[in-house]
Design an enzyme around this catalytic site. Structure first.
Site, PDB file in Angstrom:
ATOM      1  N   CYS A 113      26.772  54.667  10.371  1.00 53.49           N
ATOM      2  CA  CYS A 113      26.420  54.072   9.076  1.00 53.49           C
ATOM      3  C   CYS A 113      26.400  52.536   9.258  1.00 53.49           C
ATOM      4  O   CYS A 113      27.389  51.966   9.722  1.00 53.49           O
ATOM      5  CB  CYS A 113      27.431  54.457   8.003  1.00 53.49           C
ATOM      6  SG  CYS A 113      27.620  56.241   7.852  1.00 53.49           S
TER       7      CYS A 113
ATOM      8  N   CYS B 165      37.193  51.265   6.104  1.00 55.39           N
ATOM      9  CA  CYS B 165      37.434  52.079   7.290  1.00 55.39           C
ATOM     10  C   CYS B 165      37.002  51.353   8.554  1.00 55.39           C
ATOM     11  O   CYS B 165      35.950  50.770   8.643  1.00 55.39           O
ATOM     12  CB  CYS B 165      36.787  53.448   7.146  1.00 55.39           C
ATOM     13  SG  CYS B 165      35.149  53.602   7.777  1.00 55.39           S
TER      14      CYS B 165
ATOM     15  N   CYS C 214      29.283  50.004   8.069  1.00 55.12           N
ATOM     16  CA  CYS C 214      30.672  50.337   8.369  1.00 55.12           C
ATOM     17  C   CYS C 214      31.062  49.817   9.747  1.00 55.12           C
ATOM     18  O   CYS C 214      30.331  50.010  10.724  1.00 55.12           O
ATOM     19  CB  CYS C 214      30.834  51.856   8.309  1.00 55.12           C
ATOM     20  SG  CYS C 214      32.261  52.488   9.172  1.00 55.12           S
TER      21      CYS C 214
ATOM     22  N   CYS D 296      46.013  57.637   4.127  1.00 56.86           N
ATOM     23  CA  CYS D 296      44.621  57.797   4.559  1.00 56.86           C
ATOM     24  C   CYS D 296      44.643  57.835   6.082  1.00 56.86           C
ATOM     25  O   CYS D 296      45.151  56.905   6.712  1.00 56.86           O
ATOM     26  CB  CYS D 296      43.819  56.604   4.031  1.00 56.86           C
ATOM     27  SG  CYS D 296      42.138  56.551   4.660  1.00 56.86           S
TER      28      CYS D 296
ATOM     29  N   GLU E  14      43.530  54.172  12.991  1.00 55.11           N
ATOM     30  CA  GLU E  14      44.365  53.537  11.977  1.00 55.11           C
ATOM     31  C   GLU E  14      44.647  54.465  10.803  1.00 55.11           C
ATOM     32  O   GLU E  14      43.909  55.425  10.563  1.00 55.11           O
ATOM     33  CB  GLU E  14      43.685  52.271  11.465  1.00 55.11           C
ATOM     34  CG  GLU E  14      42.288  52.566  10.944  1.00 55.11           C
ATOM     35  CD  GLU E  14      41.423  51.327  10.830  1.00 55.11           C
ATOM     36  OE1 GLU E  14      41.718  50.321  11.485  1.00 55.11           O
ATOM     37  OE2 GLU E  14      40.456  51.376  10.080  1.00 55.11           O
TER      38      GLU E  14
ATOM     39  N   LEU F  16      27.997  59.970  -0.327  1.00 52.54           N
ATOM     40  CA  LEU F  16      26.557  60.077  -0.613  1.00 52.54           C
ATOM     41  C   LEU F  16      25.879  58.697  -0.510  1.00 52.54           C
ATOM     42  O   LEU F  16      24.896  58.538   0.169  1.00 52.54           O
ATOM     43  CB  LEU F  16      26.345  60.677  -2.005  1.00 52.54           C
ATOM     44  CG  LEU F  16      24.948  61.225  -2.246  1.00 52.54           C
ATOM     45  CD1 LEU F  16      24.672  62.436  -1.380  1.00 52.54           C
ATOM     46  CD2 LEU F  16      24.736  61.576  -3.714  1.00 52.54           C
ATOM     47  N   HIS F  17      26.410  57.741  -1.221  1.00 51.42           N
ATOM     48  CA  HIS F  17      25.983  56.335  -1.181  1.00 51.42           C
ATOM     49  C   HIS F  17      24.588  56.039  -1.739  1.00 51.42           C
ATOM     50  O   HIS F  17      24.276  54.877  -1.990  1.00 51.42           O
ATOM     51  CB  HIS F  17      26.115  55.742   0.222  1.00 51.42           C
ATOM     52  CG  HIS F  17      27.507  55.839   0.787  1.00 51.42           C
ATOM     53  ND1 HIS F  17      28.638  55.567   0.046  1.00 51.42           N
ATOM     54  CD2 HIS F  17      27.953  56.230   2.010  1.00 51.42           C
ATOM     55  CE1 HIS F  17      29.706  55.748   0.794  1.00 51.42           C
ATOM     56  NE2 HIS F  17      29.325  56.166   1.982  1.00 51.42           N
TER      57      HIS F  17
ATOM     58  N   SER G 165      36.826  64.055   3.605  1.00 51.05           N
ATOM     59  CA  SER G 165      35.538  63.435   3.303  1.00 51.05           C
ATOM     60  C   SER G 165      34.522  63.785   4.382  1.00 51.05           C
ATOM     61  O   SER G 165      34.880  64.067   5.519  1.00 51.05           O
ATOM     62  CB  SER G 165      35.680  61.916   3.190  1.00 51.05           C
ATOM     63  OG  SER G 165      35.744  61.353   4.469  1.00 51.05           O
TER      64      SER G 165
ATOM     65  N   ASN H  16      33.808  46.595   0.638  1.00 50.69           N
ATOM     66  CA  ASN H  16      34.686  45.590   1.242  1.00 50.69           C
ATOM     67  C   ASN H  16      33.911  45.006   2.423  1.00 50.69           C
ATOM     68  O   ASN H  16      33.842  45.635   3.469  1.00 50.69           O
ATOM     69  CB  ASN H  16      35.975  46.281   1.709  1.00 50.69           C
ATOM     70  CG  ASN H  16      37.050  45.290   2.091  1.00 50.69           C
ATOM     71  OD1 ASN H  16      36.881  44.079   1.934  1.00 50.69           O
ATOM     72  ND2 ASN H  16      38.143  45.799   2.606  1.00 50.69           N
TER      73      ASN H  16
END
Ligand code: SF4
Length: 368
Positions: free
Chosen positions: A130, A360, A133, A119, A106, A238-239, A214, A317
């Site tokens: 992750c 994402c 995600c 994007c 996408e 990094l998170h 990224s 999100n």
């Protein structure tokens, strides 16, 4: 004990057929010569493709019908839109693409008063696992080819020019923050960066300063990218600033620890002269504590340097049915204040596309 990251997951599918956008100028001329046409035809096709965003051979009317037929195999249809969604009054448009083998990826086109950004995805699926995600849950389908990545950008540039965002606009920014870990598909992503940033007829002519790649922190690949002579912006997902949590949140941390990643980011900033962006998805009660904000600011200032780094906070999100949630506004504000207190710039990313599941991987996941 967290299992080792799936970084080296073998892709499950083959790459698509060769496309003009896979090739550098010399390879393009060689490919055209192989088809029995003089080399200048390669530049002619490239001018249509990169300069006018045209992929339809039949619209290249300065070529004879016979030459068009010979050149047709260099422009196979690589990505076909299967679903388009718009929100933010048409200023955000998300496209779900289908590849030649049915894989899904996408891209999202976003219009702003001063720029238009796309994007893009660099892999179908992702092997980085992750846990917060949607893409990470399905594993890696396959790498996207250079042509498939460039096609997402070309089609976005054509759509923006043709008024998809309202008024006609010039695509000025490309961010590699869709599906996949770009640096795990290194060779094809770097070739795509060259096609995107070279001036026409060799490429789409988008300034490297407008391009962001990224990564979750593949240290050797960050160093390699720094040496490519492509001054694109590096964004490190990094998170969290501590290894204990990051080992779980971003499993590749079991391989390269926070400090190693930040040191690679400093080297990148020093070599390219570009400020590094630190991406931080703020997740309620998981990584949004005041002490983590303090540690983040301190580590970034010490290891990268206050003026070489910028923190981009991303309100999470949430994916449907997920246990992860966004942090409350006051917690987010306090987090920003503490990072800034360490002298590091910190902003909250605008949450474009929330209503069309633009985190994402979410559109592919919901469509599937
Ligand atoms: S957050 Fe990015 S790197 Fe992690 S699994 Fe999702 S797509 Fe892959």
């Amino acid at each position: 004990m967290t299992s080792l990251p799936l970084v080296f997951d073998a892709p499950r599918r083959a790459l698509p057929p060769r496309h003009l956008a896979d090739l550098d100028p010399a390879e393009r001329r060689a490919a055209v010569a192989e088809l029995g046409l003089p080399g200048f035809r390669a530049d002619q096709v490239a001018r249509h493709y990169f300069g006018r965003f045209t992929a339809d051979v039949d619209a290249m009317t300065d070529l004879s019908p016979a030459a068009r037929d010979v050149l047709r195999p260099l422009l196979p249809e690589l990505v076909t839109p299967v679903l388009e969604q718009a929100c933010d009054d048409g200023a955000t448009r998300k496209t779900l693409w289908k590849g030649h083998d049915g894989t899904r990826a996408e891209s999202v086109l976003m219009g702003y008063p001063d720029r238009a950004t796309v994007c893009v995805s660099s892999q179908a699926g992702c092997g980085m696992a992750c846990p917060f995600c949607a893409t990470g849950q399905g594993g890696l389908e396959r790498n996207m080819s250079t042509g498939e990545i460039v096609e997402q950008v070309r089609q976005a540039a054509a759509a923006a020019r043709d008024g998809a965002l309202g008024a006609p606009a010039r695509l000025s920014n490309v961010v590699f923050m869709g599906m996949g870990e770009p640096l795990a598909n290194y060779k094809r992503v770097v070739a795509a960066l060259r096609r995107i940033t070279s001036p026409a007829p060799d490429g789409l002519g988008i300034s490297a300063r407008g391009v962001t790649v990224s990564t979750v922190g593949l240290v050797p690949a960050i160093d390699k990218l720094a040496a490519e002579g492509l001054p694109v912006t590096l964004a490190v997902s990094l998170h969290t600033p501590d290894d204990e949590l990051r080992d779980t949140l971003v499993p590749v941390n079991n391989r390269w620890k926070v400090d190693e990643v930040l040191d690679a980011a400093r080297r990148y900033a020093m070599t390219t002269g570009r400020r590094v962006s630190i991406e931080y998805a703020l997740i309620r009660d998981v990584n949004d504590h005041p002490w983590r904000a303090d540690l983040l600011g301190k580590k970034l200032a010490q290891r990268i340097g206050k003026h070489r780094v910028h923190v981009n906070l991303i309100p999470l999100n949430p994916t449907p049915g997920s246990e992860w949630d966004a942090s409350p506004r006051r917690v987010q504000d306090e987090f920003v204040r503490r990072v800034e207190a360490a002298g590091v710039a910190c902003t909250v990313r605008d949450t474009r596309g929330r209503e069309i599941a633009a985190a994402c991987g979410q559109l592919a996941a919901s469509e599937a």
